[in-house]
Motif scaffolding. Structure first.
Motif, short mmCIF file in Angstrom:
data_model
loop_
_atom_site.label_atom_id
_atom_site.label_comp_id
_atom_site.label_asym_id
_atom_site.label_seq_id
_atom_site.Cartn_x
_atom_site.Cartn_y
_atom_site.Cartn_z
N ASP A 166 -18.34 28.84 63.89
CA ASP A 166 -19.07 28.73 65.16
C ASP A 166 -20.52 28.40 64.88
OD1 ASP A 166 -20.42 29.23 67.65
OD2 ASP A 166 -20.71 31.30 67.00
N ARG A 167 -20.91 27.19 65.25
CA ARG A 167 -22.33 26.88 65.33
C ARG A 167 -22.54 26.15 66.65
NH1 ARG A 167 -25.86 23.13 61.34
NH2 ARG A 167 -25.40 21.59 62.95
N GLY A 168 -23.53 26.55 67.41
CA GLY A 168 -23.71 26.08 68.78
C GLY A 168 -23.47 24.59 68.96
N LEU A 169 -24.20 23.76 68.23
CA LEU A 169 -24.01 22.31 68.27
C LEU A 169 -23.42 21.85 66.94
CD1 LEU A 169 -25.92 22.57 70.76
CD2 LEU A 169 -27.01 20.45 70.00
N THR A 170 -22.37 21.05 67.03
CA THR A 170 -21.81 20.47 65.80
C THR A 170 -22.59 19.23 65.40
OG1 THR A 170 -20.24 18.98 66.89
CG2 THR A 170 -19.54 21.26 66.54
N CYS A 171 -23.39 18.72 66.32
CA CYS A 171 -24.21 17.53 66.05
C CYS A 171 -25.67 17.89 66.25
CB CYS A 171 -23.79 16.38 66.98
SG CYS A 171 -23.83 16.83 68.74
N ARG A 172 -26.53 16.89 66.21
CA ARG A 172 -27.96 17.10 66.39
C ARG A 172 -28.35 16.75 67.82
NH1 ARG A 172 -28.43 12.53 62.00
NH2 ARG A 172 -27.13 11.74 63.69
N LEU A 173 -29.45 17.29 68.28
CA LEU A 173 -29.98 16.84 69.56
C LEU A 173 -30.27 15.35 69.52
CD1 LEU A 173 -32.46 19.77 70.35
CD2 LEU A 173 -30.36 19.25 71.59
N ALA A 174 -30.64 14.85 68.36
CA ALA A 174 -30.93 13.42 68.21
C ALA A 174 -29.71 12.55 68.43
CB ALA A 174 -31.50 13.17 66.81
N ASP A 175 -28.50 13.14 68.44
CA ASP A 175 -27.29 12.36 68.69
C ASP A 175 -27.06 12.10 70.17
OD1 ASP A 175 -25.54 11.80 66.20
OD2 ASP A 175 -26.29 13.82 65.87
N ILE A 176 -27.73 12.85 71.04
CA ILE A 176 -27.48 12.70 72.48
C ILE A 176 -27.73 11.27 72.95
CG2 ILE A 176 -28.20 13.46 74.77
CD1 ILE A 176 -28.68 16.25 73.53
N PRO A 177 -28.85 10.65 72.59
CA PRO A 177 -29.07 9.27 73.05
C PRO A 177 -28.11 8.25 72.44
CG PRO A 177 -31.15 10.31 72.43
CD PRO A 177 -30.06 11.18 71.92
N LEU A 178 -27.35 8.64 71.42
CA LEU A 178 -26.40 7.73 70.78
C LEU A 178 -25.02 7.79 71.43
CD1 LEU A 178 -27.30 8.50 67.04
CD2 LEU A 178 -28.31 6.77 68.55
N ALA A 179 -24.81 8.74 72.31
CA ALA A 179 -23.49 8.92 72.93
C ALA A 179 -23.33 7.96 74.10
CB ALA A 179 -23.33 10.36 73.39
N ARG A 180 -22.15 7.38 74.23
CA ARG A 180 -21.85 6.48 75.35
C ARG A 180 -21.30 7.23 76.55
NH1 ARG A 180 -24.83 2.63 75.11
NH2 ARG A 180 -23.48 1.42 76.48
#
Length: 706
Positions: A166-180
């Motif tokens: 369990d870790r809150g985000l499996t990705c980085r906040l920086a990945d948000i703008p990369l998501a479609r």
């Protein structure tokens, strides 16, 4: 970097510049406070954000005004003891001696398990770690839990079962703008973590399709391309319906499923029993909108799903989160840029607070108290025998039930306000009043502290050094910017002082928070939440480091699961389990659904934010958001006092009539106590997997108060 500098201007004005970190939400924004003291003695404050990797230097209205509660005239500056029914000032010597004596008397008469320890999700990692150690080998009790049980337990248990960690985000906040495609399920980022909104705005500008799942038209929902205005409590059903569409249309990643997951065939078999039309009817969402959401997420090249309390604070919260994780795994959208899952942590250290021993079943580093090897390792770090560490206790609300039953007779509480934050508040208040002895450590006199036998004054965020772990899993160092006021003490030093009084001083001989962190590093080494490679020196130089970080030359792990998941076989696990519990159903007697949440100006139970004049002015009192049609049916006018009642109790607030809520739903914020406390009417039913209370669904009736 945090700290303090002072400069005198030519006109005699003293400027003291404090560098610190907001104490509130899980973003943990950095801040600079300039205190200007004029020759006349008048002090003014200017607050601005400092550049940081999470929020980019932004602060929300809470962060801009956090100093107001820390500098408030109602700060507790000396211990208080109850004498002749009143809390009166006392010395530390008196308070500590009384605590030691009463703890000894309670343990001798009823055993160490008659003493409970209750913590908080805003405590530093060092204090959270020490509180767990204090309970288990200081007092010797198995009963410890914390208010983070009400925040992250559903997502934490779901992530552990699905991913192996369990870790809150499996990705980085920086990945948000990369998501479609981005799905925000049960989370109102715009009010709860507003400094993160630019990430989502940037994603939308780059063409991302944003789906919001919420029974209210929130500020976040207004940003969305598609808003699924769901009936509270039907999140798992909605996720299953979306997966049904994706499977039927072939919008899945078969290669990812085959190579990196297990349990898919059982899930696929269960999906054959899902009736999309029936699910749409029960969710209160048009079938075509569900198909649209499934189509966009299923076919998007990249995507991230975020969940928060709207999904998680349910009696099926664990399985509801796992249903959304089924979507992540079926689509293969994890372990690569622009993809992943995020549980949007609520409290300031909700992530770190649950990693190092505050939870009933947990030892530092996310080790299990029921695992013999984990117990042996922790015992070796602590210098005790494995059998000296008690077994598993119970969850936070279950501790209240044991207090009510007389099994827990003494409670030590640090950094929490359970008389407001727990469900079924009437029972909780009775339980606290039944205690033989209650000790509360806090910086302000909360509703719970007013019931205490002894109140101990602790430092605020401006005076407290320690590490906190933000929603990304990034460990940050917040250093004290001011000395402790009056006789207030660091929370960890209070634990050490009590331990010394009860004969356990050798196990708690620390001189600084860094000393504690050095032991925490060792205690977490090799565990799921491995902090061993993180040091104060590194944090000062690098600002923040993601765990797991197994060695001092390791860069940290910002991105999870690119090669394998944390289960022994390296695979993630689908769930095919169906909801094992029933929720409170509306009826002729209780025809409406009560749900709750947060508002921008306040935080948790409001003990801190309601003492900030700037924040209190934005939202002075609680309210119930009601649809105009519902208001007309009950002849309720804007601003009128109304009573909201469930089978568990009732409370009274003013009405706020809005077309932004479902007709069958009433929304009430959670930040007020007394007669305005929404938890007077919430159910004590718990999720069987993680013991999360079902805060978000209660069948109620309403009436005008004349």
């Amino acid at each position: 970097m945090t700290g303090t500098t002072a400069v005198q201007d030519p006109d005699g004005t003293w400027n003291k510049v404090l560098q610190t970190q907001c104490p509130f939400c899980s973003v943990q924004c950095k801040a600079q406070i300039t205190m200007e003291t004029a020759p006349s003695g008048t002090v003014s404050y200017t607050v601005e954000g400092l550049p940081n990797a999470a929020s980019g230097g932004r602060l929300c209205v809470k962060g801009l005004n956090a100093h107001q509660h820390a500098l408030h005239t109602e700060r507790l500056l000396q211990p208080l003891m109850r004498k002749e029914g009143e809390l009166v000032p006392a010395t530390w010597e008196e308070a500590l001696q009384a605590i030691a004596e009463r703890f000894a008397e309670g343990a001798a008469a009823y055993g160490p398990d008659s003493i409970g320890v209750y913590g908080g999700g805003s405590l530093t990692n060092e204090t959270a770690y020490l509180l767990g150690k204090f309970a288990r080998v200081g007092i010797g009790t198995k009963y410890i839990d914390y208010n983070g049980r009400f925040c992250m337990s559903a997502a934490a248990s779901a992530g552990s079962k699905t991913f192996g960690i369990d870790r809150g985000l499996t990705c980085r906040l920086a990945d948000i703008p990369l998501a479609r495609c981005i799905i925000l399920a049960g989370t109102n980022i715009a009010e709860c973590q507003p400094t993160l909104m630019p990430y989502f705005n940037e994603a939308k500008e780059k063409g991302a399709f944003i789906i919001v799942i919420d029974p209210r038209v929130t500020a976040t929902a207004k940003m969305a391309n598609l808003h699924l205005q769901i009936r509270p409590g039907t999140d798992m059903m909605l996720a299953d319906a979306m997966l049904k569409v994706m499977l039927d249309e072939g919008w899945i990643d078969e290669k990812f499923i085959r190579e990196r997951t297990s349990g898919y065939e059982e899930l696929r078999s269960r999906m054959q029993t899902v009736d999309l039309a029936e699910a749409a009817l029960l969710c209160g969402v048009e079938e075509e909108l569900i198909r649209k959401a499934a189509s966009v997420y299923g076919q998007a090249e990249t995507g991230i799903i975020f969940t928060a309390r709207g999904v998680e604070q349910q009696t099926d919260g664990h399985l509801a989160v796992r249903a959304f994780l089924n979507l992540v795994l079926a689509s293969g959208k994890i372990g690569r840029e622009g993809c992943g899952y995020g549980a949007v942590t609520g409290q300031g250290n909700g992530q770190g607070g649950r990693e190092h021993g505050q939870k009933a079943d947990q030892l530092p580093g996310y080790r299990s108290i029921e695992n013999e090897a984990d117990r042996a390792y922790t015992a070796s770090v602590w210098g005790v025998a494995p059998e000296d560490i008690p077994g598993k206790g119970v969850s936070a609300y279950e501790m209240m039930e044991l207090m009510h039953q007389g099994q827990i007779r003494t409670l030590f509480l640090m950094g929490s306000n359970p008389i407001v934050s727990n469900p079924n508040v009437n029972l909780v208040k009775e339980a606290l009043e039944k205690l033989d002895f209650l000790v509360v450590a806090d910086m302000l006199l909360s509703e719970t502290a007013r019931l205490a036998d002894i109140v101990l004054p602790v430092t605020s965020y401006l005076e407290n050094t320690g590490t906190l772990t933000n929603l990304e899993g990034r460990v940050l160092l917040r250093e004290a910017a001011l000395p402790a006021p009056g006789d207030a003490r660091q929370d960890w030093s209070i634990l050490c002082a009590i331990a010394a009084r009860i004969g356990k001083g050798k196990l708690f001989s620390y001189s600084s928070s860094e000393d504690i962190f050095e032991e925490l590093r060792m205690a977490s080494k090799g565990g799921a939440a491995d902090y061993y490679g993180i040091t104060y020196d590194r944090l000062r130089k690098e600002e923040g480091i993601y765990w797991p970080c197994p060695s001092t030359d390791h860069p940290g792990t910002p991105f999870m699961f690119s090669a394998a998941f944390a289960h022994p076989d390296g695979k993630a696990v689908f769930t095919s389990l169906q909801n094992p519990v029933s929720k409170e159903a509306v009826s002729e007697e209780y025809p409406l659904v009560l749900t709750n949440g947060r508002v921008l100006a306040h935080y948790l139970t409001g003990v801190q934010t309601r003492r900030s004049p700037a924040l209190a002015a934005r939202s002075e009192a609680n309210f119930a958001e009601i649809h105009p049609d519902t208001a007309r049916r009950y002849r309720i006018e804007e601003g009128q006092w109304i009573e909201i009642e469930s089978v568990w109790g009732s409370f009274s607030v003013r009405s706020r009539i809005s077309g932004h809520i479902r007709r069958d739903t009433i929304f009430v914020p959670m930040h007020w106590g007394g007669v305005q406390n929404v938890n007077l009417a919430t159910t004590p039913a718990l999720d069987p997997f993680c013991k999360m209370p079902g805060f978000k669904v209660a069948a109620v009736r309403i009436k005008r108060v004349y």
